[in-house]
Scaffold this active site. Structure first.
Site, PDB file in Angstrom:
ATOM      1  CE  LYS A 106      -4.046  -2.080   2.142  1.00  0.00           C
ATOM      2  NZ  LYS A 106      -5.074  -2.027   3.179  1.00  0.00           N
TER       3      LYS A 106
ATOM      4  CG  ASP B 115      -7.885   0.335   3.648  1.00  0.00           C
ATOM      5  OD1 ASP B 115      -8.728  -0.456   3.188  1.00  0.00           O
ATOM      6  OD2 ASP B 115      -6.658   0.183   3.508  1.00  0.00           O
TER       7      ASP B 115
HETATM    8  P1  NAP Z   1       0.365  -4.834  10.079  1.00  0.00           P
HETATM    9  O1  NAP Z   1       0.720  -3.545   9.444  1.00  0.00           O
HETATM   10  O2  NAP Z   1       1.278  -5.994   9.934  1.00  0.00           O
HETATM   11  O3  NAP Z   1       0.147  -4.580  11.654  1.00  0.00           O
HETATM   12  C1  NAP Z   1      -0.105  -5.644  12.527  1.00  0.00           C
HETATM   13  C2  NAP Z   1      -0.384  -5.091  13.909  1.00  0.00           C
HETATM   14  O4  NAP Z   1      -0.727  -6.203  14.750  1.00  0.00           O
HETATM   15  C3  NAP Z   1       0.820  -4.397  14.530  1.00  0.00           C
HETATM   16  O5  NAP Z   1       0.359  -3.308  15.281  1.00  0.00           O
HETATM   17  C4  NAP Z   1       1.386  -5.503  15.430  1.00  0.00           C
HETATM   18  O6  NAP Z   1       2.102  -5.016  16.525  1.00  0.00           O
HETATM   19  C5  NAP Z   1       0.118  -6.149  15.927  1.00  0.00           C
HETATM   20  N1  NAP Z   1       0.319  -7.497  16.443  1.00  0.00           N
HETATM   21  C6  NAP Z   1       0.687  -8.591  15.744  1.00  0.00           C
HETATM   22  N2  NAP Z   1       0.773  -9.653  16.572  1.00  0.00           N
HETATM   23  C7  NAP Z   1       0.454  -9.223  17.811  1.00  0.00           C
HETATM   24  C8  NAP Z   1       0.367  -9.836  19.092  1.00  0.00           C
HETATM   25  N3  NAP Z   1       0.618 -11.140  19.246  1.00  0.00           N
HETATM   26  N4  NAP Z   1       0.001  -9.090  20.138  1.00  0.00           N
HETATM   27  C9  NAP Z   1      -0.258  -7.771  19.988  1.00  0.00           C
HETATM   28  N5  NAP Z   1      -0.179  -7.125  18.821  1.00  0.00           N
HETATM   29  C10 NAP Z   1       0.173  -7.836  17.736  1.00  0.00           C
HETATM   30  O7  NAP Z   1      -1.063  -5.357   9.573  1.00  0.00           O
HETATM   31  P2  NAP Z   1      -2.329  -4.512   9.066  1.00  0.00           P
HETATM   32  O8  NAP Z   1      -2.264  -4.433   7.594  1.00  0.00           O
HETATM   33  O9  NAP Z   1      -2.447  -3.254   9.841  1.00  0.00           O
HETATM   34  O10 NAP Z   1      -3.510  -5.514   9.439  1.00  0.00           O
HETATM   35  C11 NAP Z   1      -3.943  -5.652  10.792  1.00  0.00           C
HETATM   36  C12 NAP Z   1      -5.172  -6.533  10.839  1.00  0.00           C
HETATM   37  O11 NAP Z   1      -6.200  -5.993  10.017  1.00  0.00           O
HETATM   38  C13 NAP Z   1      -4.912  -7.936  10.294  1.00  0.00           C
HETATM   39  O12 NAP Z   1      -5.429  -8.863  11.185  1.00  0.00           O
HETATM   40  C14 NAP Z   1      -5.693  -8.014   9.004  1.00  0.00           C
HETATM   41  O13 NAP Z   1      -6.280  -9.290   8.819  1.00  0.00           O
HETATM   42  C15 NAP Z   1      -6.785  -7.006   9.217  1.00  0.00           C
HETATM   43  N6  NAP Z   1      -7.219  -6.410   7.933  1.00  0.00           N
HETATM   44  C16 NAP Z   1      -8.541  -6.336   7.683  1.00  0.00           C
HETATM   45  C17 NAP Z   1      -8.989  -5.762   6.526  1.00  0.00           C
HETATM   46  C18 NAP Z   1     -10.457  -5.718   6.239  1.00  0.00           C
HETATM   47  O14 NAP Z   1     -10.838  -5.279   5.147  1.00  0.00           O
HETATM   48  N7  NAP Z   1     -11.300  -6.137   7.157  1.00  0.00           N
HETATM   49  C19 NAP Z   1      -8.085  -5.232   5.592  1.00  0.00           C
HETATM   50  C20 NAP Z   1      -6.724  -5.303   5.885  1.00  0.00           C
HETATM   51  C21 NAP Z   1      -6.301  -5.902   7.067  1.00  0.00           C
HETATM   52  P3  NAP Z   1       3.693  -4.760  16.451  1.00  0.00           P
HETATM   53  O15 NAP Z   1       3.847  -3.396  15.845  1.00  0.00           O
HETATM   54  O16 NAP Z   1       4.138  -4.849  17.840  1.00  0.00           O
HETATM   55  O17 NAP Z   1       4.249  -5.848  15.577  1.00  0.00           O
END
Ligand code: NAP
Length: 541
Positions: free
Chosen positions: A313, A358
């Protein structure tokens, strides 16, 4: 017209007979009988008897193939035995419409064509083929020249594993330069587009599997996918192409919703024959840039837009900035979000637009649940996470004049995100706060947004909730971004507590609907998208 061929590996003749019937019902134009497994461990006479029986019973024209082990065949039989089997079939009372022979076999047994005696049996035409599983062969063009020199070949077939979108697009160029009916396909996840777009580029045949488990080549789609999901019968030379660029994208829900939206457009709409594909792009900026350059510059592809997802992105925004304003227009919202997820060719201005759906999707979903005008004081939103989705969520809440607190397992990322948002022009109405991850339970927000992957089935903690909903005030709203599973531990607990809920599917549907509306110019049916997404997700359980 491109023929749809279901390829069936024959190890059990009775089972193969059932599969042939199923292929006809599924809409195949012809079938390929892969006879090499039948030859493994059996005398050639045994294989010949069963293969003849299958040909006699087949309701569809047949390609008879006995693939060489050098090119992925499942037999250790000699070239002589494979040729004997094919010769026996050509002379049978129900001969195959085509027989497939590898260039490599022909070159190692120069009298192979005399052995087959095809001239005496013109009802069976020769498909001369070459397959390379390691990647695009370095000698590809020389191989094709050698194939063209074989006059007896009615059809040429070229298949290699694609390592990038560029390898796949070369398939279109090979087809454009064909001197006779040609099958050209790229194998593997990067090559899917070549299989779906064969009708666009003039491929003679495209191959499909009856079921996912029975695929005879890497990432071969099923016939149901080709006909129902990608609407292969609708695709022609003029079909505009869209896709989702990310890694991985094999299981993306986006092709399901966007192809369904194209299918509902009136026949006269410029996107009625549009097709939307998964387009995997290896992580890092260089592969992203190379892929987008290739997609945008390819003359016959008519690439017109797409979705961009993890991990690209931010790369889309960078690509648009580097391309310059005369080619790309960047929606100020995408600049504000620091990331873009949507690419759109604006034909009226002959310019590409990048935007972000988003943050507006989150804003829209929240505004459906909370009437901001009627709030005595600005609602307090607690964002769990500091990644891409957290950024969109925090921006949506800040732009709606909410009070925003960010907390993240890695505190520096939360602080950096708060600092970025505070520096925006115009700045948020209320200061963006951060709190330590361990202290998140002490905040009692009006809106809780989980933007971490905690609770995701393939994530780090599938059985955990990132927050104890007992701490939420009555009437609080929980927005869960995770959609796999639909009911995460957090949502289950929040529902039990009586909280209002927005789930991950709601978010997916809303951001996809905004993209679809931009591309088609017609309002997307969120009901249709919602039904498709929930059906697909419940099948995955
Ligand atoms: P990202 O940039 O990789 O960020 C992941 C986040 O999750 C970070 O803040 C990370 O913390 C945290 N995290 C991961 N494992 C963790 C744990 N065990 N305990 C606490 N925090 C943890 O991912 P993203 O793109 O923002 O996506 C985040 C979520 O949104 C995903 O689950 C994805 O499936 C969902 N999503 C949904 C949609 C939708 O349309 N509904 C679209 C995109 C994504 P750290 O910084 O400490 O690593």
């Amino acid at each position: 017209m491109t023929l749809l061929c279901v390829s069936i590996a024959v190890d059990d003749p009775a089972h193969a007979r059932v599969s042939v019937g199923e292929a006809r019902l599924a809409g195949a134009d012809l079938i390929e009988l892969r006879l090499d497994p039948l030859l493994e461990g059996h005398a050639p006479e045994h294989a010949l008897t069963h293969a003849r029986g299958l040909l006699e019973a087949s309701p569809l024209p047949v390609i008879a193939t006995c693939r060489s082990p050098r090119e992925g065949g499942e037999t250790s039989a000699s070239d002589a035995d494979r040729l004997a089997l094919l010769r026996g079939l050509i002379k049978a009372t129900s001969p195959p419409r085509y027989i497939d022979l590898e260039l490599s076999t022909l070159e190692s047994a120069p009298d192979a064509l005399d052995q087959l005696d095809l001239r005496a049996h013109p009802e069976a035409a020769l498909i001369l083929s070459t397959h390379e599983f390691q990647g695009r062969p370095a000698d590809l063009l020389r191989r094709i020249e050698r194939m063209r020199a074989v006059e007896e070949a009615a059809v040429l077939k070229i298949a290699y594993t694609a390592r990038s979108a560029r390898d796949t697009l070369e398939i279109a160029d090979l087809l454009a330069a064909r001197d006779r009916p040609t099958i050209a396909l790229a194998m593997g996840p990067f090559g899917l587009a070549s299989r779906v777009l064969a009708p666009k580029f003039g491929g003679f045949i495209t191959f499909a599997a009856l079921h996912r488990a029975s695929a005879t080549a890497p990432a071969q789609p099923t016939i149901a996918d080709l006909l129902t999901l990608y609407r292969a019968r609708e695709i022609d030379e003029s079909s505009p192409v869209y896709g989702v660029l990310g890694y991985p994208v094999e299981h993306s829900l986006s092709p399901h919703v966007h192809n369904a939206a194209f299918a509902r457009l009136p026949e006269t709409h410029f996107l009625a024959k549009g097709v939307y594909l998964p387009l995997p792009v290896a992580p890092e900026y260089e592969p992203f840039k190379a892929t987008l350059d290739a997609l945008l510059s390819h003359k016959r592809l008519t690439f017109r837009g797409g979705s961009v997802t993890i991990p690209h992105k931010e790369n889309l925004l960078r690509f648009a900035r580097e391309a310059g304003r005369h080619v790309f227009s960047i929606d100020p919202l995408a600049e504000r979000a620091g990331a873009a997820n949507t690419l759109h060719f604006d034909a009226s201005r002959a310019q590409w637009l990048v935007t972000n759906t988003d943050a507006p999707a989150i804003a829209e979903l929240l505004s459906e649940k909370i009437d901001l005008e009627r709030q005595a004081k600005p609602p307090h939103a607690l964002i769990l996470g500091a990644g891409g989705v957290a950024r969109a969520a925090a921006l949506a809440c800040a732009d709606a004049a909410m009070r925003v607190t960010i907390t993240n397992r890695t505190p520096e990322r939360a602080v950096a995100l708060a600092r970025d948002l505070s520096a925006l022009d115009p700045p948020p109405q209320h200061p963006i706060e951060t709190i330590p991850w361990e202290m998140r339970g002490a905040a009692s927000p009006d809106i809780l947004i989980n933007a971490t992957s905690v609770g995701m089935s393939s994530g780090p903690s599938p059985d955990e909730a990132p927050y104890e909903p007992e701490r939420l005030a009555e009437g609080a709203l929980v927005l869960e971004t995770v959609y796999n599973p639909l009911e995460t531990p957090l949502l289950r607990a929040a529902r039990a507590r009586g909280c209002a809920i927005i789930d991950g599917a709601d978010l997916f549907v809303q951001q996809a609907a905004l993209q679809s509306t931009l591309w088609t110019g017609a309002p997307a049916s969120t009901e249709l998208f919602d039904r498709i997404v929930r059906e697909r997700l419940s099948e995955r359980r």
